[in-house]
Design an enzyme around this catalytic site. Structure first.
Site, short mmCIF file in Angstrom:
data_model
loop_
_atom_site.label_atom_id
_atom_site.label_comp_id
_atom_site.label_asym_id
_atom_site.label_seq_id
_atom_site.Cartn_x
_atom_site.Cartn_y
_atom_site.Cartn_z
N GLU A 91 0.83 -1.21 0.00
CA GLU A 91 0.00 0.00 0.00
C GLU A 91 0.86 1.26 0.00
OE1 GLU A 91 -3.11 -0.25 -0.71
OE2 GLU A 91 -2.92 -2.42 -0.57
N HIS A 106 1.80 2.20 -3.54
CA HIS A 106 0.74 3.02 -4.16
C HIS A 106 0.85 4.47 -3.68
CE1 HIS A 106 -1.49 -0.25 -6.00
NE2 HIS A 106 -1.59 -0.89 -4.85
#
Length: 145
Positions: free
Chosen positions: A65, A68
């Site tokens: 994550e 990202h």
């Protein structure tokens, strides 16, 4: 240590960049380990991943994550299909896919009489209405044990 503090620590240790937004738990996530929200920059994580697979796997999902997150704010390709994402994920040893959760238990098992296709379901199926999706044969209920 709060989840946001943990994500900040992972970000500094593995990326050398600060995490400036919030991280929170989201129990409604079923198939993913986490989500990044580009609109406001926050991250959601699935607590079941930590409970079932431990801290090592969870840290790899946090790295995923954060890939990202950091790529988005650098203006680079932050989607799964982008080369920049794939390269950064490989550099930091993040997980590409979240592992399956064992807590998902099927309560009903249906088998097609014609082709033998098995269907695991959490909710019951109306056998008078539904048929096999593969051969349109009749389904029968088996006892789940």
């Amino acid at each position: 240590m709060t989840l946001t503090d943990y994500v900040r620590e992972v970000s500094l240790a593995d990326f050398g960049k600060p995490f400036k937004h919030q991280a929170s738990w989201n129990r409604r996530l079923r198939t993913t380990g986490g989500r990044f929200f580009p609109k406001d920059g926050h991250l959601d994580f699935n607590p079941k991943i930590l409970e079932e697979h431990g801290e090592t796997v969870f840290r790899q999902i946090v790295r995923h994550e954060l890939c990202h997150y950091h790529l988005y704010f650098e203006g680079l390709g932050f989607r799964h299909k982008d080369q920049a994402f794939k390269e950064l994920l490989a550099q930091v040893d993040g997980l590409r896919y979240a592992p399956r959760l064992q807590s998902h238990q099927a309560n009903y098992l249906y088998i097609c009489q014609d082709c033998g296709q098995a269907y695991d379901r959490k909710r019951p199926i109306n056998l008078a209405v539904f048929a096999c999706g593969r051969c349109h044969g009749r389904l029968i209920k088996k006892n789940q044990s």
